[in-house]
Design a protein around this motif. Sequence first.
Motif, mmCIF file in Angstrom:
data_model
loop_
_atom_site.group_PDB
_atom_site.id
_atom_site.type_symbol
_atom_site.label_atom_id
_atom_site.label_comp_id
_atom_site.label_asym_id
_atom_site.label_seq_id
_atom_site.Cartn_x
_atom_site.Cartn_y
_atom_site.Cartn_z
ATOM 1 N N LYS A 1 -103.375 4.245 45.059
ATOM 2 C CA LYS A 1 -102.303 4.647 45.949
ATOM 3 C C LYS A 1 -102.782 4.606 47.391
ATOM 4 N N HIS B 1 -100.299 0.353 44.722
ATOM 5 C CA HIS B 1 -99.206 0.814 45.577
ATOM 6 C C HIS B 1 -99.708 0.800 47.007
ATOM 7 N N HIS C 1 -98.397 0.036 51.435
ATOM 8 C CA HIS C 1 -97.291 0.013 52.392
ATOM 9 C C HIS C 1 -97.519 -1.111 53.392
ATOM 10 N N GLN D 1 -92.603 -0.769 51.369
ATOM 11 C CA GLN D 1 -93.446 -1.678 50.582
ATOM 12 C C GLN D 1 -93.191 -3.136 51.007
ATOM 13 N N ARG E 1 -86.632 5.072 46.024
ATOM 14 C CA ARG E 1 -87.490 6.214 46.322
ATOM 15 C C ARG E 1 -88.369 5.964 47.567
ATOM 16 N N ASP E 2 -89.463 5.223 47.410
ATOM 17 C CA ASP E 2 -90.406 5.152 48.530
ATOM 18 C C ASP E 2 -89.828 4.416 49.741
HETATM 19 CO CO CO Z 1 -95.964 5.334 49.095
#
Ligand code: CO
Length: 462
Positions: free
Chosen positions: A173, A202, A204, A238, A11-12
């Motif tokens: 997030k 979460h 990045h 990530q 997904r991400d």
């Molecule tokens: Co994200």
Amino acid sequence: MKINITETVLRDANQSLIATRMKFDEFKDILDELDKAGYFSLEVWGGATFDSCIRYLNEDPWERLRKIKAQVKNTKLQMLLRGQNILGYKHYPDDVVRNFVKYSVHNGIDIIRIFDALNDLRNIEVAVDETLKQGAHAQGAISYTQSPIHNLENYARLGKQLEEMGVNSICIKDMSGIMGPKDAFDLVKVLKETVKVPVVLHTHGTTGLGPITCTKAVEAGVDGIDTAISSFSGGTSQPSTETLHYALKELGYDTGLNEKVLKKINDHFKPLKDKYLASGQLNPYVLGTETDALTYQIPGGMLSNLVSQLKDQNALDKLNDVLTEVPKVRKDLGYPPLVTPMSQMVGTQATVNVLSGERYKMILKEVKAYIKGEYGKAPGEIDERLVEKVLGDEKPITVRYADLLEPVFDKTKIEVKDFAKTDEDVLSYLLFPAIAEPFLKKKAASKNEPLETVVKYSIEGV
Ligand code: CO
């Protein structure tokens, strides 16, 4: 101590690196291994996956989810949901939100991460309520940002409110990767002191802080982190699963992950990465480290948008003026987190303010709607003169915006019955009418629809 790892490659990572273009067929052969690796959960759905399946991949997103579920029997499946916006940018009535959550769970989702761009919790309460009603795990997310009005105290209050709402866990997030290791340490600590439910982080890799930030969050007692298998990690994605696993193991934590299986998973995704690099779908630029976000305090993605906007206008020489204007507009709007759709609104308004030579000479339609309260409550105070200019004598919307919306699901179901054969089809149509209609018509016309799977999961649920 056990640290839960959520794998984001489907997904991400997929969304952040290759604009969610990964086809089901490209990962179906590795689902068994993903299921065996020891992950706490796999983030596989929601975000842009739904739109991309219909728009670019000619896949039914619901069917994709059912097919993943059929192969992943032990590991929880997770999705990302934008509260009352579901997977889009406008507000949907409650009946659509409830049905979407219900069918997400029926088709295989175990954990729903639910957030609102403004942290207006009224915009997530219906989705949280329905997730819990369906017996799934509701994860309430706090959209992380930095501003003079955002501090540990109000993040702790948000955490407390989420817990009172009944969420099963809380996610911090950090969508733009601007959270530093100390910020993470302090925030996790204060949340762990405030709430009893698990807290996950979460972030990045955009600014390069990701792995350090995750490590400090773990030291502060975080219960889980999101990572991506190394070939699809780093940059705007990530931090790497194998790297974090290695570091955390060395520091005495247990991720529950099996290194041999991780190697097999990465061996599967490596050639895919090469393929996307070769086709240009994966731009090496997004894999790099972009520290401008730390200097300007604006997310990397937003910066590149501003640059291309100005290029289009032949006004790249105004970049510095726009970068100075962005924080001013953000302040005027009550310090919204710079996440979609606010990042686009703030960026474009700042550009307009600079290029037109007069601040707020022209106000964007979306900015007006935001000032009216259509997106929810602004985190801080909106500049009074701006409110006056937009509203005049009109009263701002102070109720939850979705309270003003009539139910549409049953009505739409009748209207589109010729091509929307299931409730899931109706939801696809409600979310993305322009692309879902031709897609569903084609699907309805085809005889090869695997009805057995549809019926099986719709009835059994999870
Ligand atoms: Co994200």
